[in-house]
Design a protein around this motif. Structure first.
Motif, PDB file in Angstrom:
ATOM      1  N   ALA A   9     -16.575  69.830  56.609  1.00  0.00           N
ATOM      2  CA  ALA A   9     -16.678  70.557  55.343  1.00  0.00           C
ATOM      3  C   ALA A   9     -15.511  70.236  54.423  1.00  0.00           C
ATOM      4  O   ALA A   9     -15.672  70.100  53.206  1.00  0.00           O
ATOM      5  CB  ALA A   9     -16.739  72.063  55.612  1.00  0.00           C
ATOM      6  N   THR A  10     -14.321  70.101  55.017  1.00  0.00           N
ATOM      7  CA  THR A  10     -13.140  69.767  54.221  1.00  0.00           C
ATOM      8  C   THR A  10     -13.277  68.405  53.570  1.00  0.00           C
ATOM      9  O   THR A  10     -13.024  68.232  52.371  1.00  0.00           O
ATOM     10  CB  THR A  10     -11.883  69.787  55.106  1.00  0.00           C
ATOM     11  OG1 THR A  10     -11.739  71.083  55.680  1.00  0.00           O
ATOM     12  CG2 THR A  10     -10.644  69.444  54.285  1.00  0.00           C
ATOM     13  N   PHE A  11     -13.722  67.418  54.339  1.00  0.00           N
ATOM     14  CA  PHE A  11     -13.856  66.068  53.794  1.00  0.00           C
ATOM     15  C   PHE A  11     -15.037  65.947  52.843  1.00  0.00           C
ATOM     16  O   PHE A  11     -15.026  65.105  51.942  1.00  0.00           O
ATOM     17  CB  PHE A  11     -13.958  65.048  54.928  1.00  0.00           C
ATOM     18  CG  PHE A  11     -12.719  64.964  55.767  1.00  0.00           C
ATOM     19  CD1 PHE A  11     -11.482  64.750  55.171  1.00  0.00           C
ATOM     20  CD2 PHE A  11     -12.768  65.139  57.142  1.00  0.00           C
ATOM     21  CE1 PHE A  11     -10.328  64.687  55.932  1.00  0.00           C
ATOM     22  CE2 PHE A  11     -11.615  65.082  57.901  1.00  0.00           C
ATOM     23  CZ  PHE A  11     -10.387  64.859  57.297  1.00  0.00           C
ATOM     24  N   VAL A  12     -16.054  66.766  53.033  1.00  0.00           N
ATOM     25  CA  VAL A  12     -17.146  66.812  52.057  1.00  0.00           C
ATOM     26  C   VAL A  12     -16.602  67.244  50.700  1.00  0.00           C
ATOM     27  O   VAL A  12     -16.918  66.652  49.663  1.00  0.00           O
ATOM     28  CB  VAL A  12     -18.264  67.769  52.523  1.00  0.00           C
ATOM     29  CG1 VAL A  12     -19.215  68.088  51.372  1.00  0.00           C
ATOM     30  CG2 VAL A  12     -19.051  67.145  53.667  1.00  0.00           C
ATOM     31  N   ILE A  13     -15.762  68.275  50.694  1.00  0.00           N
ATOM     32  CA  ILE A  13     -15.167  68.745  49.436  1.00  0.00           C
ATOM     33  C   ILE A  13     -14.291  67.658  48.824  1.00  0.00           C
ATOM     34  O   ILE A  13     -14.400  67.341  47.635  1.00  0.00           O
ATOM     35  CB  ILE A  13     -14.346  70.023  49.673  1.00  0.00           C
ATOM     36  CG1 ILE A  13     -15.259  71.175  50.093  1.00  0.00           C
ATOM     37  CG2 ILE A  13     -13.572  70.404  48.415  1.00  0.00           C
ATOM     38  CD1 ILE A  13     -14.522  72.439  50.452  1.00  0.00           C
ATOM     39  N   PHE A  14     -13.395  67.096  49.649  1.00  0.00           N
ATOM     40  CA  PHE A  14     -12.479  66.069  49.145  1.00  0.00           C
ATOM     41  C   PHE A  14     -13.240  64.916  48.498  1.00  0.00           C
ATOM     42  O   PHE A  14     -12.953  64.506  47.365  1.00  0.00           O
ATOM     43  CB  PHE A  14     -11.606  65.533  50.284  1.00  0.00           C
ATOM     44  CG  PHE A  14     -10.494  66.447  50.704  1.00  0.00           C
ATOM     45  CD1 PHE A  14     -10.187  67.576  49.954  1.00  0.00           C
ATOM     46  CD2 PHE A  14      -9.760  66.195  51.853  1.00  0.00           C
ATOM     47  CE1 PHE A  14      -9.163  68.430  50.345  1.00  0.00           C
ATOM     48  CE2 PHE A  14      -8.732  67.040  52.238  1.00  0.00           C
ATOM     49  CZ  PHE A  14      -8.441  68.157  51.482  1.00  0.00           C
ATOM     50  N   HIS A  15     -14.216  64.379  49.241  1.00  0.00           N
ATOM     51  CA  HIS A  15     -14.894  63.182  48.754  1.00  0.00           C
ATOM     52  C   HIS A  15     -15.850  63.517  47.608  1.00  0.00           C
ATOM     53  O   HIS A  15     -16.007  62.711  46.676  1.00  0.00           O
ATOM     54  CB  HIS A  15     -15.646  62.505  49.891  1.00  0.00           C
ATOM     55  CG  HIS A  15     -15.965  61.065  49.623  1.00  0.00           C
ATOM     56  ND1 HIS A  15     -15.000  60.089  49.579  1.00  0.00           N
ATOM     57  CD2 HIS A  15     -17.133  60.434  49.350  1.00  0.00           C
ATOM     58  CE1 HIS A  15     -15.556  58.922  49.311  1.00  0.00           C
ATOM     59  NE2 HIS A  15     -16.850  59.109  49.158  1.00  0.00           N
ATOM     60  N   ALA A  16     -16.505  64.669  47.679  1.00  0.00           N
ATOM     61  CA  ALA A  16     -17.422  65.044  46.606  1.00  0.00           C
ATOM     62  C   ALA A  16     -16.681  65.210  45.286  1.00  0.00           C
ATOM     63  O   ALA A  16     -17.144  64.750  44.241  1.00  0.00           O
ATOM     64  CB  ALA A  16     -18.156  66.333  46.968  1.00  0.00           C
ATOM     65  N   VAL A  17     -15.513  65.857  45.327  1.00  0.00           N
ATOM     66  CA  VAL A  17     -14.728  66.027  44.104  1.00  0.00           C
ATOM     67  C   VAL A  17     -14.263  64.673  43.575  1.00  0.00           C
ATOM     68  O   VAL A  17     -14.311  64.410  42.365  1.00  0.00           O
ATOM     69  CB  VAL A  17     -13.520  66.956  44.367  1.00  0.00           C
ATOM     70  CG1 VAL A  17     -12.575  66.965  43.167  1.00  0.00           C
ATOM     71  CG2 VAL A  17     -13.991  68.371  44.667  1.00  0.00           C
ATOM     72  N   THR A  18     -13.815  63.807  44.489  1.00  0.00           N
ATOM     73  CA  THR A  18     -13.361  62.478  44.071  1.00  0.00           C
ATOM     74  C   THR A  18     -14.494  61.692  43.421  1.00  0.00           C
ATOM     75  O   THR A  18     -14.320  61.085  42.350  1.00  0.00           O
ATOM     76  CB  THR A  18     -12.819  61.698  45.282  1.00  0.00           C
ATOM     77  OG1 THR A  18     -11.711  62.408  45.841  1.00  0.00           O
ATOM     78  CG2 THR A  18     -12.359  60.312  44.859  1.00  0.00           C
ATOM     79  N   GLN A  19     -15.652  61.687  44.048  1.00  0.00           N
ATOM     80  CA  GLN A  19     -16.780  60.930  43.518  1.00  0.00           C
ATOM     81  C   GLN A  19     -17.329  61.553  42.228  1.00  0.00           C
ATOM     82  O   GLN A  19     -17.740  60.840  41.321  1.00  0.00           O
ATOM     83  CB  GLN A  19     -17.895  60.842  44.570  1.00  0.00           C
ATOM     84  CG  GLN A  19     -17.542  60.018  45.794  1.00  0.00           C
ATOM     85  CD  GLN A  19     -17.389  58.544  45.472  1.00  0.00           C
ATOM     86  OE1 GLN A  19     -16.401  58.111  44.887  1.00  0.00           O
ATOM     87  NE2 GLN A  19     -18.364  57.751  45.850  1.00  0.00           N
ATOM     88  N   TRP A  20     -17.351  62.871  42.169  1.00  0.00           N
ATOM     89  CA  TRP A  20     -17.849  63.531  40.956  1.00  0.00           C
ATOM     90  C   TRP A  20     -16.964  63.215  39.753  1.00  0.00           C
ATOM     91  O   TRP A  20     -17.440  63.060  38.632  1.00  0.00           O
ATOM     92  CB  TRP A  20     -17.916  65.040  41.174  1.00  0.00           C
ATOM     93  CG  TRP A  20     -18.592  65.778  40.061  1.00  0.00           C
ATOM     94  CD1 TRP A  20     -18.018  66.267  38.909  1.00  0.00           C
ATOM     95  CD2 TRP A  20     -19.989  66.109  39.963  1.00  0.00           C
ATOM     96  NE1 TRP A  20     -18.946  66.887  38.124  1.00  0.00           N
ATOM     97  CE2 TRP A  20     -20.169  66.807  38.744  1.00  0.00           C
ATOM     98  CE3 TRP A  20     -21.084  65.901  40.792  1.00  0.00           C
ATOM     99  CZ2 TRP A  20     -21.416  67.277  38.338  1.00  0.00           C
ATOM    100  CZ3 TRP A  20     -22.316  66.378  40.391  1.00  0.00           C
ATOM    101  CH2 TRP A  20     -22.477  67.047  39.180  1.00  0.00           C
ATOM    102  N   ASN A  21     -15.680  63.099  39.993  1.00  0.00           N
ATOM    103  CA  ASN A  21     -14.731  62.867  38.901  1.00  0.00           C
ATOM    104  C   ASN A  21     -14.469  61.395  38.629  1.00  0.00           C
ATOM    105  O   ASN A  21     -13.609  61.063  37.801  1.00  0.00           O
ATOM    106  CB  ASN A  21     -13.398  63.561  39.205  1.00  0.00           C
ATOM    107  CG  ASN A  21     -13.513  65.067  39.161  1.00  0.00           C
ATOM    108  OD1 ASN A  21     -14.283  65.613  38.378  1.00  0.00           O
ATOM    109  ND2 ASN A  21     -12.762  65.752  40.007  1.00  0.00           N
TER     110      ASN A  21
END
Length: 290
Positions: free
Chosen positions: A196-208
């Motif tokens: 869940a932590t890495f989902v947040i990290f990578h999702a935010v990175t990719q979204w931005n």
């Protein structure tokens, strides 16, 4: 717990006060943008710091919803984020699991090579030529694959997996399970906080993401949402002007800018509440174990 002294209470009060002020400082820009995205421009000019509008005007949102480029950007960003996260988590798991084994041959050499990539890379021009030679230029894959697996996240995931008791895996092997079954039946369920932590990290990175789109795309139809925002600011509202209804005097470039910012950032903000219960545990365990 024992009786807390007056000094302890003062210390806690000061800490809470500092954290509260910091939270307000972080939230103020977002509330400012949200408030003035629904505020008539004349009211904004009368009081630029007023966060609660007397009148609510949604014309800016109606205009951007009719803007094809925004929906194209949304589609591209969703594809980049969802595909990127799925690939990232899959590669993290299948890489971290074997690296967590102390009897893996060449494990230390592999970890040194992985760590080396945290500090040194080929640079922008070699990366550009690599994308071109792989025929990924002007494709969404050029914005997904280069950052799909990070060394730092891999090390954290490896540490997290290493903290799982080996007796659980041994019991599964005794029952006839193979490595793949152990990974998906034992390691994955127990790694939900880290995942869940890495989902947040990578999702935010990719979204931005927007810089990779600048480098690896020349087609406007491949722009992610954040590149549209960037062009709106750099071009002095050029994209915002495209969305304006010239017959509606209540809409200005400023209002369109505020509305587009909220329109682009709100979805990723809504992800956090669903991941919050896993977030701190995943970060702390993965960083101090192994």
């Amino acid at each position: 717990m024992g009786i807390r002294s007056f000094g302890d209470k003062v210390f806690d009060g000061v800490n809470y006060g500092i954290v509260t002020l910091f939270a307000i400082a972080c939230l103020f820009p977002f509330f400012y943008v949200a408030a003035f995205s629904i505020t008539p421009y004349s009211e904004y000019l009368a009081n630029p710091l007023k966060l609660i509008p007397y009148h609510i005007e949604l014309a800016a949102y109606k205009q951007i919803l009719q803007m094809p480029l925004m929906w194209t950007g949304y589609k591209n960003t969703l594809i980049i984020t969802i595909v990127g996260v799925v690939l990232n988590i899959s590669l993290l798991l299948i890489s971290a699991y074997p690296l967590s084994k102390t009897d893996l041959k060449g494990r230390n050499t592999i970890m040194v090579l992985i760590t080396f990539t945290m500090f040194f890379n080929g640079g922008l021009i070699p990366n550009f030529y690599l994308i071109k030679s792989l025929h990924l230029y002007n494709t969404l894959w050029a914005m997904i694959l280069p950052g799909v697996l990070g060394a730092y996240n891999l090390i954290l995931m490896k540490n997290f997996v290493s903290a799982i008791p080996a007796s659980l895996e041994e019991s599964a092997f005794i029952d006839g399970a193979n490595e793949i079954k152990v990974l998906y039946k034992i390691i994955v369920p127990l790694s939900k906080p880290a995942i869940a932590t890495f989902v947040i990290f990578h999702a935010v990175t990719q979204w931005n993401t927007f810089f990779s789109a600048i480098i690896y795309t020349s087609k406007r139809g491949l722009w992610p949402l954040m590149l549209i925002l960037r062009e709106m600011v750099v071009d002095d509202g050029g994209v915002a002007k495209d969305a304006m209804d010239m017959n509606n005097s209540g809409i200005t470039v400023f209002t369109i800018k505020m509305a587009i910012i909220i329109f682009a950032t709100l979805p990723i903000l809504l992800v956090y509440p669903f991941m919050q219960k896993y977030f701190m545990k995943g970060v702390l365990v993965g960083s101090i174990k192994g």
